[in-house]
Design an enzyme around this catalytic site. Structure first.
Site, PDB file in Angstrom:
ATOM      1  N   TYR A  92       7.643   6.133  -5.666  1.00  0.00           N
ATOM      2  CA  TYR A  92       8.298   5.777  -6.924  1.00  0.00           C
ATOM      3  C   TYR A  92       7.739   6.591  -8.082  1.00  0.00           C
ATOM      4  O   TYR A  92       6.524   6.718  -8.250  1.00  0.00           O
ATOM      5  CB  TYR A  92       8.074   4.287  -7.194  1.00  0.00           C
ATOM      6  N   SER A 182       5.401   4.304   0.497  1.00  0.00           N
ATOM      7  CA  SER A 182       5.819   3.434  -0.590  1.00  0.00           C
ATOM      8  C   SER A 182       7.345   3.504  -0.753  1.00  0.00           C
ATOM      9  O   SER A 182       8.062   3.160   0.183  1.00  0.00           O
ATOM     10  CB  SER A 182       5.075   3.806  -1.875  1.00  0.00           C
ATOM     11  N   GLN A 183       7.860   3.946  -1.896  1.00  0.00           N
ATOM     12  CA  GLN A 183       9.309   4.125  -2.001  1.00  0.00           C
ATOM     13  C   GLN A 183       9.810   5.011  -0.875  1.00  0.00           C
ATOM     14  O   GLN A 183      10.858   4.745  -0.270  1.00  0.00           O
ATOM     15  CB  GLN A 183       9.690   4.734  -3.344  1.00  0.00           C
ATOM     16  N   ASP A 271      -3.050  -4.005  -0.169  1.00  0.00           N
ATOM     17  CA  ASP A 271      -1.973  -3.460  -0.994  1.00  0.00           C
ATOM     18  C   ASP A 271      -1.373  -4.552  -1.872  1.00  0.00           C
ATOM     19  O   ASP A 271      -0.802  -5.520  -1.380  1.00  0.00           O
ATOM     20  CB  ASP A 271      -0.893  -2.857  -0.087  1.00  0.00           C
ATOM     21  N   HIS A 300      -2.944   0.532  -1.916  1.00  0.00           N
ATOM     22  CA  HIS A 300      -1.812   1.434  -2.150  1.00  0.00           C
ATOM     23  C   HIS A 300      -2.382   2.778  -2.588  1.00  0.00           C
ATOM     24  O   HIS A 300      -2.460   3.075  -3.792  1.00  0.00           O
ATOM     25  CB  HIS A 300      -0.893   0.836  -3.212  1.00  0.00           C
TER      26      HIS A 300
END
Length: 318
Positions: A92, A182-183, A271, A300
């Site tokens: 992201y 992630s994204q 996370d 993360h």
């Protein structure tokens, strides 16, 4: 070790009910059909690069709405025969990165592609139009309707990256891998769930999974954008069911049972951006052959050792 989510034994069992609407598959089939009516218009320009063993290309292709999607395409310079290919989706607010981030794949004999996510931190704009306002960020753009939601065109942009590599004469279309963190992990699940061309999928602590729980328990990251949308536009949550109905079409948990690619997932137990349970929600619904790497003491963050695990996975299965 602090507990940021459920105990590991419960995480391994966490398998919430899917939220996919009855028209989930037909919705995405319709998006693919619309996308195929628009040409890619792919433009490649070779760029000078100080590594003689690869050729590096600056790529632009058109999204289904005409948005020019930028990417890096890296190919072994002396490749013989059709090449396997790996496609990377970024996190992201990030971008396609730099070509050097793909060199380890080229050194293994793969072609590699990394693309921007529209409107975020790269060269790619977002030409989509949204019918109402949003909170700061991208999570709430067009959130009242799946047909107008921001990630609809994002997911299609990512599928069109496969259209690009499959049109290349140097590519073996039976050997495609997709990955990202992630994204990018959420995009990996979506692409592998929408499209059966990937043979390997490697999501790392995937975002965009189990939306209700993610919004409820996260403590860092982009999910507050959804709360901020409610604060600004719907403080009584009168549209809550409609919002989560929209999000259900984009939930990695709902794509998981549809994935046919052999999947390697990484989950970090510390996370707070993509809570472990939301990642397990997707992993535990996977029906394809799958493997899981659990990193107990990581959050993360970068996982260079897992990059090597993905290299071995590709070596073994692609």
């Amino acid at each position: 070790m602090p507990l940021v989510d459920l105990p590991l034994a419960k995480l391994r069992e966490y398998r919430p009910e899917l939220t996919a609407e009855k028209d989930f598959d037909s919705f995405w089939q319709r998006q693919l059909e619309v996308s195929r009516t628009f040409p890619l218009n792919a433009r490649l320009q070779e760029v000078e690069y100080p590594v003689s063993s690869v050729k590096v290309y600056d790529l632009v292709y058109d999204g289904a709405d005409g948005t020019p999607v930028h990417g890096w395409y890296v190919v072994p310079a002396e490749a013989q025969g059709p090449l396997p290919v790996i496609v990377r989706y970024h996190g992201y607010s990030g971008n396609r990165g730099r070509p050097n981030e793909l060199l380890h794949w080229a050194s293994m004999g793969l072609a590699a592609l990394a693309i921007d996510t529209r409107g975020q931190g790269g060269l790619t704009p977002d030409l989509a139009r949204y019918p109402e306002g949003s909170a700061v960020g991208w999570m709430s753009l067009g959130i009242a309707d799946p047909n107008t939601y921001y990630y609809k065109q994002v997911y299609i942009d990512c599928v069109r990256a496969l259209d690009f590599v499959c049109a290349r004469p140097e590519i073996d279309v039976s050997r495609i891998a997709v990955y990202g963190g992630s994204q990018g992990g959420g995009l990996t699940l979506a692409v592998a769930g929408i499209d059966d061309r990937p043979k390997v999928a490697m999501p790392v602590y995937p975002f965009l999974c189990d939306f209700r729980r993610s919004v409820e328990i996260h403590s860092t990251g982009p999910y507050p954008e959804i709360k901020n949308w409610f604060r600004r536009f719907d403080p009584e949550h009168l549209q809550e069911e409609q919002v989560y109905r929209t999000l259900s079409y984009f939930d990695g948990m709902n794509f998981a049972p549809r994935i046919k690619a052999r999947t390697l997932m990484a989950i970090t137990l510390q996370d707070t951006t993509c809570p472990p349970s939301t990642c397990f929600a997707a992993y535990n619904h996977l029906a394809a052959e799958k493997e899981l790497k659990i990193y107990h003491d990581y959050g993360h963050e970068g996982l260079p050792f897992h990059e090597e695990a993905m290299m071995w996975f590709v070596h073994q299965h692609l």
